[in-house]
Scaffold this motif. Sequence first.
Motif, PDB file in Angstrom:
ATOM      1  N   ASN A  86      61.523  11.117  40.957  1.00 43.30           N
ATOM      2  CA  ASN A  86      62.761  10.339  40.872  1.00 43.30           C
ATOM      3  C   ASN A  86      62.432   8.881  41.204  1.00 43.30           C
ATOM      4  OD1 ASN A  86      65.280   9.096  41.292  1.00 43.30           O
ATOM      5  ND2 ASN A  86      66.195  11.021  41.979  1.00 43.30           N
ATOM      6  N   VAL A  87      62.285   8.072  40.152  1.00 44.87           N
ATOM      7  CA  VAL A  87      61.852   6.683  40.333  1.00 44.87           C
ATOM      8  C   VAL A  87      62.880   5.889  41.128  1.00 44.87           C
ATOM      9  CG1 VAL A  87      61.235   4.556  39.134  1.00 44.87           C
ATOM     10  CG2 VAL A  87      60.452   6.754  38.234  1.00 44.87           C
ATOM     11  N   ASN A  88      64.158   6.143  40.894  1.00 38.78           N
ATOM     12  CA  ASN A  88      65.195   5.415  41.630  1.00 38.78           C
ATOM     13  C   ASN A  88      65.117   5.726  43.127  1.00 38.78           C
ATOM     14  OD1 ASN A  88      66.186   4.208  39.326  1.00 38.78           O
ATOM     15  ND2 ASN A  88      67.786   5.733  38.999  1.00 38.78           N
ATOM     16  N   ARG A  89      64.868   6.988  43.452  1.00 37.02           N
ATOM     17  CA  ARG A  89      64.754   7.348  44.872  1.00 37.02           C
ATOM     18  C   ARG A  89      63.555   6.656  45.503  1.00 37.02           C
ATOM     19  NH1 ARG A  89      61.912  10.987  47.853  1.00 37.02           N
ATOM     20  NH2 ARG A  89      60.901  11.824  45.985  1.00 37.02           N
ATOM     21  N   VAL A  90      62.464   6.579  44.764  1.00 39.94           N
ATOM     22  CA  VAL A  90      61.269   5.905  45.283  1.00 39.94           C
ATOM     23  C   VAL A  90      61.548   4.424  45.501  1.00 39.94           C
ATOM     24  CG1 VAL A  90      58.887   5.268  44.753  1.00 39.94           C
ATOM     25  CG2 VAL A  90      59.683   7.581  44.275  1.00 39.94           C
ATOM     26  N   THR A  91      62.283   3.818  44.573  1.00 42.52           N
ATOM     27  CA  THR A  91      62.645   2.405  44.739  1.00 42.52           C
ATOM     28  C   THR A  91      63.451   2.193  46.016  1.00 42.52           C
ATOM     29  OG1 THR A  91      62.655   2.000  42.358  1.00 42.52           O
ATOM     30  CG2 THR A  91      63.937   0.476  43.721  1.00 42.52           C
ATOM     31  N   LEU A  92      64.356   3.129  46.311  1.00 44.33           N
ATOM     32  CA  LEU A  92      65.176   3.016  47.515  1.00 44.33           C
ATOM     33  C   LEU A  92      64.420   3.413  48.776  1.00 44.33           C
ATOM     34  CD1 LEU A  92      68.639   4.283  46.230  1.00 44.33           C
ATOM     35  CD2 LEU A  92      67.907   1.949  46.729  1.00 44.33           C
ATOM     36  N   ILE A  93      63.192   3.836  48.621  1.00 45.95           N
ATOM     37  CA  ILE A  93      62.290   4.002  49.769  1.00 45.95           C
ATOM     38  C   ILE A  93      61.449   2.743  49.938  1.00 45.95           C
ATOM     39  CG2 ILE A  93      60.269   5.240  50.636  1.00 45.95           C
ATOM     40  CD1 ILE A  93      61.403   7.768  49.320  1.00 45.95           C
ATOM     41  N   ILE A  94      60.962   2.214  48.819  1.00 46.60           N
ATOM     42  CA  ILE A  94      60.023   1.093  48.871  1.00 46.60           C
ATOM     43  C   ILE A  94      60.677  -0.165  49.419  1.00 46.60           C
ATOM     44  CG2 ILE A  94      58.655  -0.500  47.473  1.00 46.60           C
ATOM     45  CD1 ILE A  94      58.061   1.839  45.596  1.00 46.60           C
ATOM     46  N   MET A  95      61.752  -0.618  48.796  1.00 48.37           N
ATOM     47  CA  MET A  95      62.317  -1.916  49.151  1.00 48.37           C
ATOM     48  C   MET A  95      62.862  -1.970  50.579  1.00 48.37           C
ATOM     49  SD  MET A  95      61.499  -3.803  46.704  1.00 48.37           S
ATOM     50  CE  MET A  95      62.295  -5.262  47.364  1.00 48.37           C
ATOM     51  N   PRO A  96      63.628  -0.972  51.042  1.00 51.34           N
ATOM     52  CA  PRO A  96      64.058  -1.021  52.443  1.00 51.34           C
ATOM     53  C   PRO A  96      62.892  -0.938  53.431  1.00 51.34           C
ATOM     54  CG  PRO A  96      65.471   0.450  51.195  1.00 51.34           C
ATOM     55  CD  PRO A  96      64.314   0.115  50.308  1.00 51.34           C
ATOM     56  N   THR A  97      61.831  -0.184  53.071  1.00 50.39           N
ATOM     57  CA  THR A  97      60.664  -0.121  53.953  1.00 50.39           C
ATOM     58  C   THR A  97      59.986  -1.483  54.054  1.00 50.39           C
ATOM     59  OG1 THR A  97      60.305   2.210  53.383  1.00 50.39           O
ATOM     60  CG2 THR A  97      58.456   1.014  54.375  1.00 50.39           C
ATOM     61  N   CYS A  98      59.898  -2.174  52.924  1.00 50.81           N
ATOM     62  CA  CYS A  98      59.360  -3.544  52.944  1.00 50.81           C
ATOM     63  C   CYS A  98      60.186  -4.424  53.876  1.00 50.81           C
ATOM     64  CB  CYS A  98      59.370  -4.138  51.529  1.00 50.81           C
ATOM     65  SG  CYS A  98      58.230  -3.352  50.372  1.00 50.81           S
ATOM     66  N   GLY A  99      61.494  -4.331  53.759  1.00 47.68           N
ATOM     67  CA  GLY A  99      62.367  -5.121  54.615  1.00 47.68           C
ATOM     68  C   GLY A  99      62.222  -4.756  56.079  1.00 47.68           C
ATOM     69  N   ALA A 100      62.035  -3.462  56.368  1.00 47.72           N
ATOM     70  CA  ALA A 100      61.884  -3.025  57.752  1.00 47.72           C
ATOM     71  C   ALA A 100      60.604  -3.578  58.365  1.00 47.72           C
ATOM     72  CB  ALA A 100      61.898  -1.502  57.819  1.00 47.72           C
ATOM     73  N   LEU A 101      59.514  -3.588  57.592  1.00 48.94           N
ATOM     74  CA  LEU A 101      58.247  -4.120  58.096  1.00 48.94           C
ATOM     75  C   LEU A 101      58.370  -5.609  58.421  1.00 48.94           C
ATOM     76  CD1 LEU A 101      55.810  -2.314  55.640  1.00 48.94           C
ATOM     77  CD2 LEU A 101      55.849  -2.025  58.120  1.00 48.94           C
ATOM     78  N   ALA A 102      58.956  -6.372  57.484  1.00 49.85           N
ATOM     79  CA  ALA A 102      59.131  -7.798  57.734  1.00 49.85           C
ATOM     80  C   ALA A 102      60.157  -8.038  58.837  1.00 49.85           C
ATOM     81  CB  ALA A 102      59.561  -8.502  56.440  1.00 49.85           C
ATOM     82  N   GLY A 103      61.183  -7.192  58.894  1.00 48.82           N
ATOM     83  CA  GLY A 103      62.167  -7.318  59.967  1.00 48.82           C
ATOM     84  C   GLY A 103      61.554  -7.091  61.335  1.00 48.82           C
ATOM     85  N   LEU A 104      60.616  -6.160  61.405  1.00 48.80           N
ATOM     86  CA  LEU A 104      59.883  -5.940  62.656  1.00 48.80           C
ATOM     87  C   LEU A 104      59.113  -7.195  63.049  1.00 48.80           C
ATOM     88  CD1 LEU A 104      58.808  -4.129  64.939  1.00 48.80           C
ATOM     89  CD2 LEU A 104      57.077  -3.279  63.336  1.00 48.80           C
TER      90      LEU A 104
END
Length: 358
Positions: free
Chosen positions: A245-263
């Motif tokens: 499910n490419v859409n589900r993967v996208t909704l894993i990737i982008m928020p994870t990127c934001g979480a890393l930078a947010g940290l």
Amino acid sequence: MASSGTEGLNDWRRAATEFAITYSTAAALSLISGAVFIVAFGGDVFVAFGTVLHTSLGTWGGFAQTLNKFCPLLLGSLAVAFGMRGGHFNIGVDGQIYAGAIGMTGTAFALEGLNLPWPIFVPIGMLGGILTGWFWGFIPGILRVRYRVSEIFVTVMLNFIALYLVDFLTNGPWNDPMAGEAISLPIPNASVLPQVMPKSGAHFGFIIALAAAVGLYFLMTRTIIGFEVRAVGDNPRAARFGGINVNRVTLIIMPTCGALAGLAGAIEVSGFHQSLLLGITGSEGAPNYGAMAILIAVIGRNNPLGVTVAAAVFAVLLAGSDSLQRSIGLPGAAVFVFQAIIVLTVLFVEARRNISAK
């Protein structure tokens, strides 16, 4: 099974050998190019290189400064690399760092009256920064999934929104009236990240950043989610036909990127500045962490381990750059020329290697 394991080990050794050859060659050419640049400006090559190394690694204070710069560089670069490995271009690291800084500061102010001890207060504050960064990454993710809006444009626009939000908060409701500039009131002492080197000023953030890099490496190489991210990044159409499910993967990737930078933003507030302020993503007149994160991710081949090494090199260059002006008369911005030389040299060596392989 043994044959398969041997082939896998041989493939790993071959890849490691190619990586070592590529970057050893690139490092040698970078040093030569940097030396030519220094000589062109009338500087002494040995004094310049010696000064950078001594300033960034040769003293406890310089080493502490290098560690403090390494933290946001590594986390920001991981935020770019993880997205690129999954076929998404996260250009919003600066905004996500600001978002994490806002989340950390807001959480600290909200919990100030509870008199929490630091072992509880600091993790909660970090979580506030991570969640705010996560949300900042979720926005481009959901817009990509629902409306096919490019995450490049959304993340760039969110950079401006985060910047102006920080401007409003630091000049308005959170402003420190005694500071006379755009800076918030100090966060409570219990929310400040502990120091690893108290006399030199190095905080605990670099250990958190290293742990994040190791965790991301195992996520990418040892989990089903990591396999799906790599599959989507390599060929999203084939991944879709394979049942991912490419859409589900996208909704894993982008928020994870934001979480890393947010940290990274949360650590900058809690560990280094102890306040929210404009310019938290980089020094005035210099490229911000978001711009450098893209370069580091490219040099590190979007691999968490390669990114860690590249971030360490950039941290040394940043920490040692100020000394160039005093020692040999080069402007402090000369370090960014060195960074450009390194990136271009690595790309050149890789391009030549790829041509030779064909």
